[in-house]
Design an enzyme around this catalytic site. Structure first.
Site, PDB file in Angstrom:
ATOM      1  N   CYS A   2      99.763  11.247 -34.679  1.00 26.42           N
ATOM      2  CA  CYS A   2     101.136  11.414 -34.207  1.00 26.42           C
ATOM      3  C   CYS A   2     101.882  12.404 -35.110  1.00 26.42           C
ATOM      4  O   CYS A   2     101.764  12.362 -36.329  1.00 26.42           O
ATOM      5  CB  CYS A   2     101.944  10.129 -34.186  1.00 26.42           C
ATOM      6  SG  CYS A   2     101.245   8.855 -33.156  1.00 26.42           S
ATOM      7  N   ARG A  27      97.903  16.725 -34.630  1.00 25.70           N
ATOM      8  CA  ARG A  27      97.932  15.359 -35.165  1.00 25.70           C
ATOM      9  C   ARG A  27      97.747  14.296 -34.081  1.00 25.70           C
ATOM     10  O   ARG A  27      97.572  13.114 -34.377  1.00 25.70           O
ATOM     11  CB  ARG A  27      99.268  15.101 -35.870  1.00 25.70           C
ATOM     12  CG  ARG A  27      99.532  16.017 -37.023  1.00 25.70           C
ATOM     13  CD  ARG A  27     100.852  15.688 -37.658  1.00 25.70           C
ATOM     14  NE  ARG A  27     100.816  14.385 -38.295  1.00 25.70           N
ATOM     15  CZ  ARG A  27     100.471  14.180 -39.559  1.00 25.70           C
ATOM     16  NH1 ARG A  27     100.136  15.181 -40.320  1.00 25.70           N
ATOM     17  NH2 ARG A  27     100.464  12.967 -40.071  1.00 25.70           N
ATOM     18  N   TRP A  73      99.211  10.035 -30.692  1.00 32.33           N
ATOM     19  CA  TRP A  73      97.810   9.630 -30.657  1.00 32.33           C
ATOM     20  C   TRP A  73      97.864   8.112 -30.515  1.00 32.33           C
ATOM     21  O   TRP A  73      98.261   7.403 -31.431  1.00 32.33           O
ATOM     22  CB  TRP A  73      97.107  10.035 -31.950  1.00 32.33           C
ATOM     23  CG  TRP A  73      95.644   9.755 -31.946  1.00 32.33           C
ATOM     24  CD1 TRP A  73      94.650  10.568 -31.475  1.00 32.33           C
ATOM     25  CD2 TRP A  73      94.983   8.588 -32.443  1.00 32.33           C
ATOM     26  NE1 TRP A  73      93.428   9.971 -31.649  1.00 32.33           N
ATOM     27  CE2 TRP A  73      93.598   8.757 -32.227  1.00 32.33           C
ATOM     28  CE3 TRP A  73      95.425   7.403 -33.032  1.00 32.33           C
ATOM     29  CZ2 TRP A  73      92.653   7.793 -32.599  1.00 32.33           C
ATOM     30  CZ3 TRP A  73      94.487   6.438 -33.393  1.00 32.33           C
ATOM     31  CH2 TRP A  73      93.119   6.648 -33.173  1.00 32.33           C
ATOM     32  N   ASN A  99     105.227   7.186 -36.406  1.00 31.45           N
ATOM     33  CA  ASN A  99     103.817   7.477 -36.676  1.00 31.45           C
ATOM     34  C   ASN A  99     103.320   6.387 -37.608  1.00 31.45           C
ATOM     35  O   ASN A  99     103.878   6.205 -38.686  1.00 31.45           O
ATOM     36  CB  ASN A  99     103.709   8.854 -37.348  1.00 31.45           C
ATOM     37  CG  ASN A  99     102.320   9.124 -37.909  1.00 31.45           C
ATOM     38  OD1 ASN A  99     101.335   8.568 -37.427  1.00 31.45           O
ATOM     39  ND2 ASN A  99     102.246   9.973 -38.917  1.00 31.45           N
ATOM     40  N   GLY A 100     102.309   5.638 -37.172  1.00 30.35           N
ATOM     41  CA  GLY A 100     101.782   4.561 -38.013  1.00 30.35           C
ATOM     42  C   GLY A 100     101.548   3.317 -37.183  1.00 30.35           C
ATOM     43  O   GLY A 100     101.513   3.380 -35.954  1.00 30.35           O
ATOM     44  N   GLU A 485      76.537  16.930 -41.142  1.00 30.38           N
ATOM     45  CA  GLU A 485      77.796  17.618 -40.852  1.00 30.38           C
ATOM     46  C   GLU A 485      77.645  18.482 -39.593  1.00 30.38           C
ATOM     47  O   GLU A 485      78.542  18.534 -38.756  1.00 30.38           O
ATOM     48  CB  GLU A 485      78.211  18.459 -42.080  1.00 30.38           C
ATOM     49  CG  GLU A 485      79.439  19.331 -41.911  1.00 30.38           C
ATOM     50  CD  GLU A 485      80.704  18.603 -41.502  1.00 30.38           C
ATOM     51  OE1 GLU A 485      80.748  17.373 -41.497  1.00 30.38           O
ATOM     52  OE2 GLU A 485      81.665  19.310 -41.126  1.00 30.38           O
ATOM     53  N   LYS A 489      79.911  17.984 -36.223  1.00 29.18           N
ATOM     54  CA  LYS A 489      80.698  19.095 -35.657  1.00 29.18           C
ATOM     55  C   LYS A 489      80.403  19.244 -34.181  1.00 29.18           C
ATOM     56  O   LYS A 489      81.299  19.393 -33.356  1.00 29.18           O
ATOM     57  CB  LYS A 489      80.313  20.370 -36.391  1.00 29.18           C
ATOM     58  CG  LYS A 489      81.224  21.278 -37.055  1.00 29.18           C
ATOM     59  CD  LYS A 489      82.399  20.904 -37.850  1.00 29.18           C
ATOM     60  CE  LYS A 489      82.892  19.529 -37.937  1.00 29.18           C
ATOM     61  NZ  LYS A 489      83.496  19.120 -39.167  1.00 29.18           N
ATOM     62  N   GLU A 492      81.762  16.146 -32.026  1.00 34.16           N
ATOM     63  CA  GLU A 492      83.206  15.965 -31.896  1.00 34.16           C
ATOM     64  C   GLU A 492      83.876  17.029 -31.033  1.00 34.16           C
ATOM     65  O   GLU A 492      84.881  16.736 -30.394  1.00 34.16           O
ATOM     66  CB  GLU A 492      83.889  15.835 -33.256  1.00 34.16           C
ATOM     67  CG  GLU A 492      83.869  17.068 -34.111  1.00 34.16           C
ATOM     68  CD  GLU A 492      84.483  16.831 -35.488  1.00 34.16           C
ATOM     69  OE1 GLU A 492      85.383  15.998 -35.617  1.00 34.16           O
ATOM     70  OE2 GLU A 492      84.063  17.522 -36.426  1.00 34.16           O
ATOM     71  N   HIS A 508      60.246   7.936 -38.515  1.00 36.76           N
ATOM     72  CA  HIS A 508      60.479   6.490 -38.550  1.00 36.76           C
ATOM     73  C   HIS A 508      61.329   6.027 -37.370  1.00 36.76           C
ATOM     74  O   HIS A 508      61.911   4.953 -37.422  1.00 36.76           O
ATOM     75  CB  HIS A 508      61.133   6.099 -39.881  1.00 36.76           C
ATOM     76  CG  HIS A 508      60.275   6.421 -41.068  1.00 36.76           C
ATOM     77  ND1 HIS A 508      59.130   5.729 -41.369  1.00 36.76           N
ATOM     78  CD2 HIS A 508      60.361   7.398 -41.996  1.00 36.76           C
ATOM     79  CE1 HIS A 508      58.563   6.236 -42.447  1.00 36.76           C
ATOM     80  NE2 HIS A 508      59.294   7.270 -42.843  1.00 36.76           N
ATOM     81  N   LYS A 607      93.906  14.919 -36.190  1.00 35.40           N
ATOM     82  CA  LYS A 607      93.546  15.543 -37.463  1.00 35.40           C
ATOM     83  C   LYS A 607      93.656  14.601 -38.652  1.00 35.40           C
ATOM     84  O   LYS A 607      92.802  14.572 -39.510  1.00 35.40           O
ATOM     85  CB  LYS A 607      94.454  16.758 -37.670  1.00 35.40           C
ATOM     86  CG  LYS A 607      94.114  17.585 -38.887  1.00 35.40           C
ATOM     87  CD  LYS A 607      92.867  18.376 -38.675  1.00 35.40           C
ATOM     88  CE  LYS A 607      92.426  19.122 -39.897  1.00 35.40           C
ATOM     89  NZ  LYS A 607      90.993  19.423 -39.835  1.00 35.40           N
TER      90      LYS A 607
HETATM   91  C1  F6R Z   1      85.569  15.940 -38.771  1.00 36.36           C
HETATM   92  C2  F6R Z   1      86.810  15.522 -39.350  1.00 36.36           C
HETATM   93  C3  F6R Z   1      86.938  14.113 -39.784  1.00 36.36           C
HETATM   94  C4  F6R Z   1      87.628  14.055 -41.165  1.00 36.36           C
HETATM   95  C5  F6R Z   1      87.916  12.605 -41.555  1.00 36.36           C
HETATM   96  C6  F6R Z   1      88.506  12.510 -42.947  1.00 36.36           C
HETATM   97  O1  F6R Z   1      85.593  17.280 -38.435  1.00 36.36           O
HETATM   98  O2  F6R Z   1      87.720  16.281 -39.482  1.00 36.36           O
HETATM   99  O3  F6R Z   1      85.712  13.459 -39.826  1.00 36.36           O
HETATM  100  O4  F6R Z   1      86.809  14.678 -42.092  1.00 36.36           O
HETATM  101  O5  F6R Z   1      88.781  12.028 -40.639  1.00 36.36           O
HETATM  102  O6  F6R Z   1      89.701  13.224 -43.024  1.00 36.36           O
HETATM  103  P1  F6R Z   1      90.316  13.687 -44.390  1.00 36.36           P
HETATM  104  O7  F6R Z   1      89.378  14.641 -45.009  1.00 36.36           O
HETATM  105  O8  F6R Z   1      91.628  14.287 -44.036  1.00 36.36           O
HETATM  106  O9  F6R Z   1      90.455  12.447 -45.243  1.00 36.36           O
END
Ligand code: F6R
Length: 612
Positions: A2, A27, A73, A99-100, A485, A489, A492, A508, A607
């Protein structure tokens, strides 16, 4: 999670708030809304993106010089027009954005219902505005005082902003656990979840602390007090951010821009900290704690998602170079499994946003047991940065694409510097080797630039996999976290199912998935385990899987076996994650674009994950 924006001043609030919402849309983006004061309190909200809100208000009265706006969100209640923020109080005199999460909202709601309050939405936020309204009506106090009393009854996290029809020259806001910044202009004030909506209006900002309430009155100095009613002196800071950092700068997406920024962001994360010629690594932010770190019997790394993957690379680095045992924990699990933490432990918390609720909670737990907490954060002044004893900022610049890219490589860079410094202090590395790695690290930004040149080739490759349903990513050693990773990527942003595995683990279980339709991305740059990775590739080929191999430039053996080859420049094995990650980011990006996915705002994600 949010985004919230507010404005009070002499200009029309609507365009400022809308632009702010666009800047904060990363966000959360399932619904959006706005409330404006102009004699009357007007409230417009709708399911969908900020652009949908803009269409929705077309032709309506959007005048007013005071207003609040929200991009959501969803947590409590599905994304729809009713659950979208702002929410009215029952009297329709107050409007709130939040937000929260209000954790005790059910108990509060029950109490308010028994007192005759009617609820329109399923949100926890509506509880808060009814509570504030109730206190205001029954106790005859000012709005800011009613907010203060109400917040003492609330358990949970919040950044809120409220405007009132009866106090048209005032905006009240408060925070706990969710970020809030106040921008100070000339005869005008801005409010936002982060500085992005503010930077084009003013560079003077105040970051609110937890449990602080700000009362902003038109034409007056702002006043801050705590929810325990203690007055605080507002402490303003100069924003370092530039507008160009938060704009797309000619790229189609923020994600692509951020991938391309990596030569610079890696350089920025090393700037002033690395001098290869003099054999110096200096991380100013941790200097007072580095001896304690060097003496540590154990390091625990806590993080989530991509930052957790960076933590895994950190584990290899600290153990390899500094010979300190490391445990890497999902922050969300750490807190709930009664971990053994002592005063001798060093806990490194890694977070791009610095607001991740799970990571913050892990920090608080470790702190309560006396551990020393070191932060690696990107967002300056963020909650995690403030909650740690010391730390190093990554200086990657604002990351707006929801999928983390440049933050990851900057985090790995900082972890490399930390591991090198501790190795130097502990005497676990030979001088010549130390100089060798420092020299190579200095050349990494150029090698990242070189790696980026394969973008066109990767785009072509991606076009072959637009319709693919599953992917497997394999790597060993330093490349195992890179495989994880890469898989994260892809899933998501393209919604293709992908798994990252240590290459040898494939036999395995995951090997059962391999057939002629399964692409397997193998990161095959390792020198130490090269032959073993070749064996893993053979195993995939024997089952007719499709091999996409990331190899070192000039590689011959893998080239002969793989269906597709992506070359990265040669480097030290421990620095390979900084290069091998780049083609995987590009591959995900181009596949997602090819599938018409919203790359910067993937479905269901946001985010900054400020809820547990
Ligand atoms: C993936 C991504 C998330 C963040 C995770 C932690 O691309 O962005 O997996 O890495 O939510 O977020 P931060 O680093 O802000 O604590």
């Amino acid at each position: 999670m949010c985004g919230i924006v507010g404005y009070i001043g002499s200009r029309q609030a609507f365009p400022i708030l809308m632009k702010g919402l666009y800047r904060l849309e990363y966000r959360g983006y399932d619904s959006a809304g706005i409330a404006l004061l102009n004699g009357d309190l007007k409230l417009y909200k709708t399911k969908g993106k900020v652009a949908d809100l803009e269409k929705f208000v077309f032709g309506k009265d959007i005048t007013g010089t005071v207003g609040i706006a929200h991009t959501r969100w969803a947590t409590h209640g599905e994304p729809n027009n009713v659950n979208a923020h702002p929410h009215f109080s029952q009297s329709r005199n107050l409007a709130i954005i939040h937000n929260g999460i209000i954790e005790n909202y059910l108990a509060l709601k029950k109490e308010l219902i028994s007192r005759g309050y009617k609820f329109e939405s399923d949100t926890d936020t509506e509880v808060l505005i009814h509570l504030i309204d109730d206190i205001r009506n029954n106790e005859g106090v000012t709005l800011d005082e009613a907010v203060r009393i109400a917040l003492n009854e609330v358990v949970g996290a919040y950044a809120i902003a409220i405007i009132s029809k009866n106090d048209p020259d005032m905006l009240v806001a408060a925070r706990k656990g969710s970020p809030l910044v106040v921008g100070i202009g000339i005869d005008e004030f801005f409010l936002a979840s982060d500085a992005a909506p503010i930077v084009e209006h003013t560079k003077e900002v105040i970051y609110l602390n937890d449990e602080e309430i700000v009362c902003i009155r038109r034409g007056e100095q702002i006043k801050i007090k705590t929810i325990k009613n203690k007055n605080k002196t507002p402490y303003s800071q100069k924003l370092e951010m530039n507008l160009s950092e938060i704009e797309k700068g000619g790229f189609d997406h923020f994600m692509l821009k951020e991938i391309y920024e990596q030569p610079r962001s890696i350089l920025d994360s090393m700037r002033g900290r690395l001098n290869a010629r003099q054999g110096k690594v200096k991380l100013g932010g941790i200097i007072d704690y580095e001896q304690k770190m060097a003496n540590a019997q154990r390091i625990i790394i806590v993080a989530c998602g991509t930052s957790w993957h960076a933590g895994l690379v950190g584990e290899y680095l600290f153990e390899d170079l500094a010979r300190i045992p490391v445990e890497v924990e999902y922050a969300s699990e750490f807190r709930y499994r009664n971990p053994i933490i002592t005063e001798d432990d060093i806990v490194i918390a890694i977070s791009q946003s610095g607001e991740t609720a799970d990571t913050l909670a892990a920090i608080e737990l470790a702190k309560s047991k006396g551990a020393t907490i070191i932060g690696i954060c990107n967002v300056v002044g963020s909650s995690i940065a403030r909650a740690t004893h010391a730390g190093s900022y990554t200086h990657a610049g604002p990351e707006i694409g929801v999928a983390s890219t440049k933050a990851f490589t900057a985090q790995v860079t900082i972890l490399t510097l930390m591991a090198l410094r501790l190795a130097q202090m502990r005497g676990t590395i030979k001088k010549t080797r130390f100089y060798q790695i420092l020299n190579e690290l200095e050349s990494i930004p150029d090698k990242v630039s070189e790696t980026l040149k394969i973008d066109t080739k990767i785009k072509e490759l991606a076009s072959l996999f637009i319709g693919t349903r599953n992917f497997l990513y394999l790597g060993r050693g330093y490349n195992f976290p890179v495989a994880m990773e890469g898989a994260l990527k892809l899933k998501e942003i393209s919604y293709i199912h992908a798994e990252g595995y240590p290459a040898a683990e494939m036999k395995h279980g995951p090997i059962a998935l391999i057939d002629q339709e399964m692409p397997v991305v193998v990161i095959a740059t390792n020198k130490g385990t090269y032959d073993k990775v070749i064996s893993n590739i053979q195993e995939v080929k024997a089952r007719r899987g499709i091999i996409i191999a990331i190899v070192t430039k000039g590689d011959v053996a893998v080239k002969d076996l793989a269906d597709y080859i992506i070359e990265v420049p040669e480097t030290e094995e421990l620095l390979v994650p900084l290069l091998a990650t780049i083609p995987l980011q590009l591959l995900s990006y181009h596949i997602a674009v090819g599938r018409n996915c919203n790359v910067d705002q993937p479905r269901n994600l946001a985010k900054s994950v400020t809820v547990e």
